[in-house]
Motif scaffolding. Structure first.
Motif, PDB file in Angstrom:
ATOM      1  N   UNK A   1       0.854  -1.192   0.000  1.00 17.80           N
ATOM      2  CA  UNK A   1       0.000   0.000   0.000  1.00 17.80           C
ATOM      3  C   UNK A   1       0.888   1.239   0.000  1.00 17.80           C
ATOM      4  N   UNK A   2       0.446   2.267  -0.673  1.00 17.55           N
ATOM      5  CA  UNK A   2       1.239   3.493  -0.810  1.00 17.55           C
ATOM      6  C   UNK A   2       1.543   4.137   0.547  1.00 17.55           C
ATOM      7  N   UNK A   3       0.718   3.902   1.540  1.00 13.60           N
ATOM      8  CA  UNK A   3       0.967   4.474   2.867  1.00 13.60           C
ATOM      9  C   UNK A   3       2.261   3.938   3.483  1.00 13.60           C
ATOM     10  N   UNK A   4       2.723   2.778   3.036  1.00 16.24           N
ATOM     11  CA  UNK A   4       3.958   2.195   3.570  1.00 16.24           C
ATOM     12  C   UNK A   4       5.207   2.714   2.866  1.00 16.24           C
ATOM     13  N   UNK A   5       5.038   3.515   1.826  1.00 14.75           N
ATOM     14  CA  UNK A   5       6.174   4.072   1.093  1.00 14.75           C
ATOM     15  C   UNK A   5       6.789   5.197   1.928  1.00 14.75           C
TER      16      UNK A   5
ATOM     17  N   UNK B   1       4.501  11.159  -0.847  1.00 12.83           N
ATOM     18  CA  UNK B   1       3.619  12.259  -1.274  1.00 12.83           C
ATOM     19  C   UNK B   1       3.290  12.162  -2.764  1.00 12.83           C
ATOM     20  N   UNK B   2       4.307  11.887  -3.573  1.00 12.25           N
ATOM     21  CA  UNK B   2       4.099  11.829  -5.020  1.00 12.25           C
ATOM     22  C   UNK B   2       3.186  10.674  -5.415  1.00 12.25           C
ATOM     23  N   UNK B   3       3.418   9.488  -4.861  1.00 15.49           N
ATOM     24  CA  UNK B   3       2.580   8.336  -5.205  1.00 15.49           C
ATOM     25  C   UNK B   3       1.153   8.514  -4.705  1.00 15.49           C
ATOM     26  N   UNK B   4       0.988   9.069  -3.514  1.00 15.24           N
ATOM     27  CA  UNK B   4      -0.366   9.350  -3.023  1.00 15.24           C
ATOM     28  C   UNK B   4      -1.099  10.289  -3.975  1.00 15.24           C
TER      29      UNK B   4
ATOM     30  N   UNK C   1       6.013   0.223  -8.051  1.00 18.44           N
ATOM     31  CA  UNK C   1       7.195  -0.236  -7.321  1.00 18.44           C
ATOM     32  C   UNK C   1       8.071   0.987  -7.150  1.00 18.44           C
ATOM     33  N   UNK C   2       8.947   0.960  -6.163  1.00 19.66           N
ATOM     34  CA  UNK C   2       9.816   2.102  -5.933  1.00 19.66           C
ATOM     35  C   UNK C   2      11.190   1.643  -5.488  1.00 19.66           C
TER      36      UNK C   2
END
Length: 82
Positions: free
Chosen positions: A2-6, A33-36, A53-54
């Protein structure tokens, strides 16, 4: 994932469609911030983004160029949204 874990750190990211085909390669000083922002928008440009993916790196602009070059060598084109 999930994006929150980035993490809120610098790095590069790849957005992919539902079949996991890369549609965009980008970089940001704050990946979270960017992915959200990209994944929680109604903008039709990003409507096909279903996965990501990041990679954390302090050399995000250089790494983005490398990833784009690798993609281009493999597919003879750039991702459709780049």
């Amino acid at each position: 994932m999930h994006v929150a874990s980035v993490p809120e750190q610098e790095g590069v990211y790849e957005l992919a469609d539902s079949s996991r085909a890369t549609i965009y390669i980008g970089q940001s000083s704050d990946l979270n911030r960017r992915l959200l922002a990209l994944l929680n928008t109604d903008d039709p440009f990003w409507r096909h983004a279903a996965n990501f993916r990041y990679e954390l790196t302090s050399q995000s602009e250089q790494r983005k160029r490398e990833l784009l070059d690798e993609y281009h060598q493999k597919h003879e084109r750039y991702p459709p949204c780049n």
